[in-house]
Design a protein around this motif. Sequence first.
Motif, PDB file in Angstrom:
ATOM      1  N   ALA A  85       0.827  -1.207   0.000  1.00 15.70           N
ATOM      2  CA  ALA A  85       0.000   0.000   0.000  1.00 15.70           C
ATOM      3  C   ALA A  85       0.863   1.258   0.000  1.00 15.70           C
ATOM      4  CB  ALA A  85      -0.922  -0.011   1.217  1.00 15.70           C
ATOM      5  N   ALA A  86       1.936   1.236   0.779  1.00 16.95           N
ATOM      6  CA  ALA A  86       2.842   2.389   0.823  1.00 16.95           C
ATOM      7  C   ALA A  86       3.491   2.619  -0.535  1.00 16.95           C
ATOM      8  CB  ALA A  86       3.903   2.173   1.891  1.00 16.95           C
ATOM      9  N   ALA A  87       3.909   1.537  -1.181  1.00 17.31           N
ATOM     10  CA  ALA A  87       4.553   1.649  -2.494  1.00 17.31           C
ATOM     11  C   ALA A  87       3.583   2.206  -3.530  1.00 17.31           C
ATOM     12  CB  ALA A  87       5.069   0.281  -2.936  1.00 17.31           C
ATOM     13  N   LYS A  88       2.352   1.737  -3.506  1.00 12.61           N
ATOM     14  CA  LYS A  88       1.353   2.210  -4.460  1.00 12.61           C
ATOM     15  C   LYS A  88       1.076   3.701  -4.255  1.00 12.61           C
ATOM     16  CE  LYS A  88      -3.381   1.407  -6.052  1.00 12.61           C
ATOM     17  NZ  LYS A  88      -4.634   0.617  -5.856  1.00 12.61           N
ATOM     18  N   ALA A  89       0.947   4.118  -2.999  1.00  9.95           N
ATOM     19  CA  ALA A  89       0.675   5.529  -2.709  1.00  9.95           C
ATOM     20  C   ALA A  89       1.826   6.429  -3.149  1.00  9.95           C
ATOM     21  CB  ALA A  89       0.405   5.708  -1.215  1.00  9.95           C
ATOM     22  N   ALA A  90       3.059   5.994  -2.887  1.00  6.31           N
ATOM     23  CA  ALA A  90       4.218   6.790  -3.304  1.00  6.31           C
ATOM     24  C   ALA A  90       4.279   6.908  -4.816  1.00  6.31           C
ATOM     25  CB  ALA A  90       5.499   6.156  -2.762  1.00  6.31           C
ATOM     26  N   ASP A  91       3.962   5.834  -5.518  1.00  3.87           N
ATOM     27  CA  ASP A  91       3.980   5.852  -6.979  1.00  3.87           C
ATOM     28  C   ASP A  91       2.900   6.774  -7.529  1.00  3.87           C
ATOM     29  OD1 ASP A  91       4.927   4.677  -9.595  1.00  3.87           O
ATOM     30  OD2 ASP A  91       2.808   4.105  -9.663  1.00  3.87           O
ATOM     31  N   GLU A  92       1.700   6.699  -6.945  1.00  7.65           N
ATOM     32  CA  GLU A  92       0.608   7.558  -7.410  1.00  7.65           C
ATOM     33  C   GLU A  92       0.930   9.032  -7.166  1.00  7.65           C
ATOM     34  OE1 GLU A  92      -2.753   6.039  -5.323  1.00  7.65           O
ATOM     35  OE2 GLU A  92      -3.142   4.427  -6.780  1.00  7.65           O
ATOM     36  N   CYS A  93       1.548   9.321  -6.034  1.00  7.10           N
ATOM     37  CA  CYS A  93       1.929  10.702  -5.731  1.00  7.10           C
ATOM     38  C   CYS A  93       2.990  11.188  -6.711  1.00  7.10           C
ATOM     39  CB  CYS A  93       2.426  10.797  -4.297  1.00  7.10           C
ATOM     40  SG  CYS A  93       2.797  12.479  -3.748  1.00  7.10           S
ATOM     41  N   ASP A  94       3.966  10.349  -6.991  1.00  5.89           N
ATOM     42  CA  ASP A  94       5.025  10.719  -7.920  1.00  5.89           C
ATOM     43  C   ASP A  94       4.465  10.951  -9.316  1.00  5.89           C
ATOM     44  OD1 ASP A  94       7.747  11.036  -8.911  1.00  5.89           O
ATOM     45  OD2 ASP A  94       7.484   9.039  -9.781  1.00  5.89           O
ATOM     46  N   THR A  95       3.539  10.086  -9.745  1.00  2.00           N
ATOM     47  CA  THR A  95       2.921  10.235 -11.064  1.00  2.00           C
ATOM     48  C   THR A  95       2.133  11.543 -11.154  1.00  2.00           C
ATOM     49  OG1 THR A  95       2.747   7.832 -11.340  1.00  2.00           O
ATOM     50  CG2 THR A  95       1.318   9.200 -12.709  1.00  2.00           C
ATOM     51  N   LEU A 138       6.295  10.896   0.857  1.00  2.00           N
ATOM     52  CA  LEU A 138       6.491  10.226   2.144  1.00  2.00           C
ATOM     53  C   LEU A 138       5.218  10.272   2.978  1.00  2.00           C
ATOM     54  CD1 LEU A 138      10.077  11.508   2.975  1.00  2.00           C
ATOM     55  CD2 LEU A 138       9.417   9.102   2.768  1.00  2.00           C
ATOM     56  N   ASP A 139       4.553  11.430   2.994  1.00  2.00           N
ATOM     57  CA  ASP A 139       3.294  11.539   3.728  1.00  2.00           C
ATOM     58  C   ASP A 139       2.253  10.570   3.166  1.00  2.00           C
ATOM     59  OD1 ASP A 139       4.105  13.480   5.529  1.00  2.00           O
ATOM     60  OD2 ASP A 139       3.455  15.150   4.271  1.00  2.00           O
ATOM     61  N   ALA A 140       2.170  10.499   1.852  1.00  2.00           N
ATOM     62  CA  ALA A 140       1.204   9.605   1.215  1.00  2.00           C
ATOM     63  C   ALA A 140       1.496   8.150   1.552  1.00  2.00           C
ATOM     64  CB  ALA A 140       1.218   9.813  -0.298  1.00  2.00           C
ATOM     65  N   ALA A 141       2.779   7.782   1.531  1.00  2.00           N
ATOM     66  CA  ALA A 141       3.161   6.399   1.820  1.00  2.00           C
ATOM     67  C   ALA A 141       2.807   6.013   3.257  1.00  2.00           C
ATOM     68  CB  ALA A 141       4.655   6.208   1.572  1.00  2.00           C
TER      69      ALA A 141
END
Length: 386
Positions: A134-144, A159-162
């Motif tokens: 879940a953390a990885a998915k959130a970081a990726d979505e934020c980066d995108t 980092l906050d999103a993750a």
Amino acid sequence: MKRWLGKAETTLGNHSDRLNAINIFPVADGDTGTNLYLTVRAAAAAFLDGSGRDEPTNDVGAVLASAGRAAMEQARGNSGTLFAVFLCAAAEPLVGHTRLSAPLLASALNRAQIRAWSALSEPVPGTMLSVLEAAAKAADECDTAHHGDDSNQALGLALDAAVHAALDAVVRTEDQLAPLHAAHVVDAGGVGMLLVLDCLRSAVLGEELQDELLDGLHGYDLQDPHIHAGMPDDDGVEVMCTISLSPLAAATLRQRLDELGDSVIMSQVGSASHEGSASHVRSASHVRSASHEGSASHVRSASHEGSAGRPGGPAGREGSSDSDDDDDDDDAVETSYRWRVHVHVPDAEPAVALIRSLGDPTDISVSQLSMPRDPGLPAGQHGHES
């Protein structure tokens, strides 16, 4: 990275008792907090004992890889082993970089969650695996969403999103695993991973830990009882070791350990550049003897999948026929890799004998999965090494 792991060591030390209290999956042995703390401590100590002195001090990935190797060599239990896998895998996309950025964070967390899921023979949702995913998915979505922005501001948002995605995943664990639902608690390993990720956020951004993240997590209040103490005893032992194996032998070992027990975790110690070496390994006849069931060609096929029969590891030899293999079975010199091995079995003797039949293991430890606790020792310190 040094600040992160030092902060994580302190935090997990402070939280180890409460993590132990809610540790009932995969076995109710009350040692997740202790195992995570000791493994993180080993990673943090790598910066102090000089084990990473040959690594460039300004290379984020190299520094983290050094810590990951130390953690893997001294990993404790399921949770500690998976944390070590997380560190080693996360380091790979960071090698050659002098600072962390949102795109690199997304790559590192994604690599780590894939490697962690593949390290287990039978990965289960509702554990620290789900939290990391879940953390990885959130970081990726934020980066995108920020189009690969490598600024410090974008890193803070990622980092906050993750961390907040990890928290949501921890809350969901209670309903993903029947034992947790029945006991009305969240997963201990998942909480541990949440703490590790918040320590990363805190260290990178120079902010305080978010203690309020833990408010309301079922079973985590200080006044809550040690849930694991009231659970039925789990028979059997936990066997761990480090061993150098060829891809074929590693695939064979995973297959046979799956037959002997459960909670099988196999992962390389460090990256290929540190572990790969041409060395004599047990001959193919030894490997076939150890496999007992199934043809050698079946095991060879599994080794091509990667990490001891799972995605993400070293590939086996390609393009050789069975007749070619038979010609050089007895004197083969293959590339071997160092593996950290973990398994729960009813009896240690068959598992240890199997491991020894394939190579020369080091740091073999055998611990009871459930046994009376000595009040004078921390949880997780009951067992012996050979």
